[in-house]
Scaffold this motif. Sequence first.
Motif, PDB file in Angstrom:
ATOM      1  N   PHE A 290      35.518  37.480  38.737  1.00  0.00           N
ATOM      2  CA  PHE A 290      36.404  36.345  38.492  1.00  0.00           C
ATOM      3  C   PHE A 290      37.559  36.264  39.493  1.00  0.00           C
ATOM      4  CE2 PHE A 290      34.366  36.754  34.319  1.00  0.00           C
ATOM      5  CZ  PHE A 290      34.008  35.432  34.095  1.00  0.00           C
ATOM      6  N   GLY A 291      37.528  37.096  40.496  1.00  0.00           N
ATOM      7  CA  GLY A 291      38.507  36.996  41.571  1.00  0.00           C
ATOM      8  C   GLY A 291      39.890  37.531  41.247  1.00  0.00           C
ATOM      9  N   VAL A 292      39.990  38.414  40.268  1.00  0.00           N
ATOM     10  CA  VAL A 292      41.288  39.021  39.923  1.00  0.00           C
ATOM     11  C   VAL A 292      41.501  40.229  40.838  1.00  0.00           C
ATOM     12  CG1 VAL A 292      42.678  40.072  38.110  1.00  0.00           C
ATOM     13  CG2 VAL A 292      41.032  38.276  37.535  1.00  0.00           C
ATOM     14  N   LYS A 293      42.367  40.078  41.819  1.00  0.00           N
ATOM     15  CA  LYS A 293      42.558  41.119  42.827  1.00  0.00           C
ATOM     16  C   LYS A 293      43.915  41.820  42.719  1.00  0.00           C
ATOM     17  CE  LYS A 293      39.556  38.712  46.120  1.00  0.00           C
ATOM     18  NZ  LYS A 293      39.457  38.092  47.469  1.00  0.00           N
ATOM     19  N   ASP A 294      44.868  41.222  42.024  1.00  0.00           N
ATOM     20  CA  ASP A 294      46.187  41.828  41.898  1.00  0.00           C
ATOM     21  C   ASP A 294      46.092  43.117  41.090  1.00  0.00           C
ATOM     22  OD1 ASP A 294      49.259  41.404  42.133  1.00  0.00           O
ATOM     23  OD2 ASP A 294      48.902  41.933  40.034  1.00  0.00           O
ATOM     24  N   PRO A 295      46.557  44.262  41.611  1.00  0.00           N
ATOM     25  CA  PRO A 295      46.419  45.537  40.892  1.00  0.00           C
ATOM     26  C   PRO A 295      47.171  45.565  39.567  1.00  0.00           C
ATOM     27  CG  PRO A 295      47.813  45.790  42.831  1.00  0.00           C
ATOM     28  CD  PRO A 295      47.180  44.447  42.931  1.00  0.00           C
ATOM     29  N   HIS A 296      48.291  44.832  39.490  1.00  0.00           N
ATOM     30  CA  HIS A 296      49.044  44.795  38.242  1.00  0.00           C
ATOM     31  C   HIS A 296      48.257  44.047  37.166  1.00  0.00           C
ATOM     32  CE1 HIS A 296      52.946  45.139  40.839  1.00  0.00           C
ATOM     33  NE2 HIS A 296      52.203  46.214  40.876  1.00  0.00           N
ATOM     34  N   ALA A 297      47.658  42.922  37.532  1.00  0.00           N
ATOM     35  CA  ALA A 297      46.848  42.153  36.585  1.00  0.00           C
ATOM     36  C   ALA A 297      45.612  42.944  36.166  1.00  0.00           C
ATOM     37  CB  ALA A 297      46.440  40.821  37.204  1.00  0.00           C
ATOM     38  N   GLN A 298      45.011  43.635  37.104  1.00  0.00           N
ATOM     39  CA  GLN A 298      43.841  44.450  36.781  1.00  0.00           C
ATOM     40  C   GLN A 298      44.203  45.534  35.757  1.00  0.00           C
ATOM     41  OE1 GLN A 298      42.625  45.920  40.619  1.00  0.00           O
ATOM     42  NE2 GLN A 298      41.284  44.172  41.019  1.00  0.00           N
ATOM     43  N   GLY A 299      45.325  46.205  35.995  1.00  0.00           N
ATOM     44  CA  GLY A 299      45.754  47.262  35.080  1.00  0.00           C
ATOM     45  C   GLY A 299      46.068  46.733  33.694  1.00  0.00           C
ATOM     46  N   LEU A 300      46.782  45.609  33.627  1.00  0.00           N
ATOM     47  CA  LEU A 300      47.109  45.024  32.329  1.00  0.00           C
ATOM     48  C   LEU A 300      45.842  44.647  31.565  1.00  0.00           C
ATOM     49  CD1 LEU A 300      50.148  42.705  33.177  1.00  0.00           C
ATOM     50  CD2 LEU A 300      50.192  44.814  31.836  1.00  0.00           C
ATOM     51  N   ALA A 301      44.876  44.069  32.253  1.00  0.00           N
ATOM     52  CA  ALA A 301      43.637  43.671  31.596  1.00  0.00           C
ATOM     53  C   ALA A 301      42.889  44.878  31.049  1.00  0.00           C
ATOM     54  CB  ALA A 301      42.753  42.900  32.579  1.00  0.00           C
ATOM     55  N   MET A 302      42.805  45.944  31.833  1.00  0.00           N
ATOM     56  CA  MET A 302      42.072  47.130  31.383  1.00  0.00           C
ATOM     57  C   MET A 302      42.765  47.813  30.210  1.00  0.00           C
ATOM     58  SD  MET A 302      39.306  47.390  33.157  1.00  0.00           S
ATOM     59  CE  MET A 302      38.809  49.096  32.908  1.00  0.00           C
TER      60      MET A 302
END
Length: 225
Positions: free
Chosen positions: A167-179
Motif C-alpha cells: 500500500f505504499g506506506v514507507k514512513d518508518p514512524h507510520a510503519q511502527g505505529l501500524a505494527m
Amino acid sequence: MIFYLALPLTLALYLLTRALYRRFPLPFINPVLIPMLIIMGLLAIWQLPLEQYKAGTAPITFFLEPAVVALALPLYSQMRHIRAKLLPILLCCLLAVLISVAGTLLLGHFLHTPRDMLSSVATRSITTPLAMSVSQSLGGIPDIAVAIVILVGILGALIGFPLLKLFGVKDPHAQGLAMGACSHAVGTAAAAEQGVEQGAFSSLAMVLCGILTALVAPLLFHLLA
C-alpha cells in the motif's frame, strides 16, 4: 524428561530460526511461529505433559517482564520525534482501537457470536496480559483471548510489512505505529528487526493501544454487544 529439555530446546529452536531468517529473510520464517509449531508437534506426538514444559521454561517467563520494560530504551531515543507528533499518534491509536473493538463487536453481532466468545476476541490486538484482564472483566474466557492474541500477533508479523509495502506506506514512524497497534509485542519484535524507528513507534503504539483498549472496550462492549 521434558522439564529438563524444555529450556534448551526452546532456546535452540529460537536461535536456529533467527539464523535461518538472517540467511533467508522470508516473512514466514518467524522466530515465534516456527518454534511454536515444532514444540506443539512434539508435545502432541509424544503426549508430553504441558505443565512440565511450562515449568521447564520458567526462566524465559521470568525475563519476559524486564524485556518488555527494556522497550523504553528505543522510545527514549525517539522522544524528540514522539513529542513533535504526539497528537497525531494519539488520534491514530484511538482510531485503531475503535476500529478493532467496534468492528469485532459489530461483526460478532451479525454472526450471532456468543457473548463470552465475543468478549474474548474483542481484545485481540493488545498485548497478552492486558487482553486477559480486559476480556475477563467483560465476561470472556482468558485462555481463548490469549490464543487469539498470539495468532493475531504472528499473523501481523508475517504479513504486516509486506502489506505496508503493497500500500505504499514507507514512513518508518507510520510503519511502527501500524505494527504496534495491530500486532502488539510480536509485531513490535518484527518492527524492531526493520529499524530503531519502527521498533520505537511500534512499542509506543502497543502501550497506547493497550491503555486505550482497557478504557474504551468496556464502554463499546456495553453499547454494541
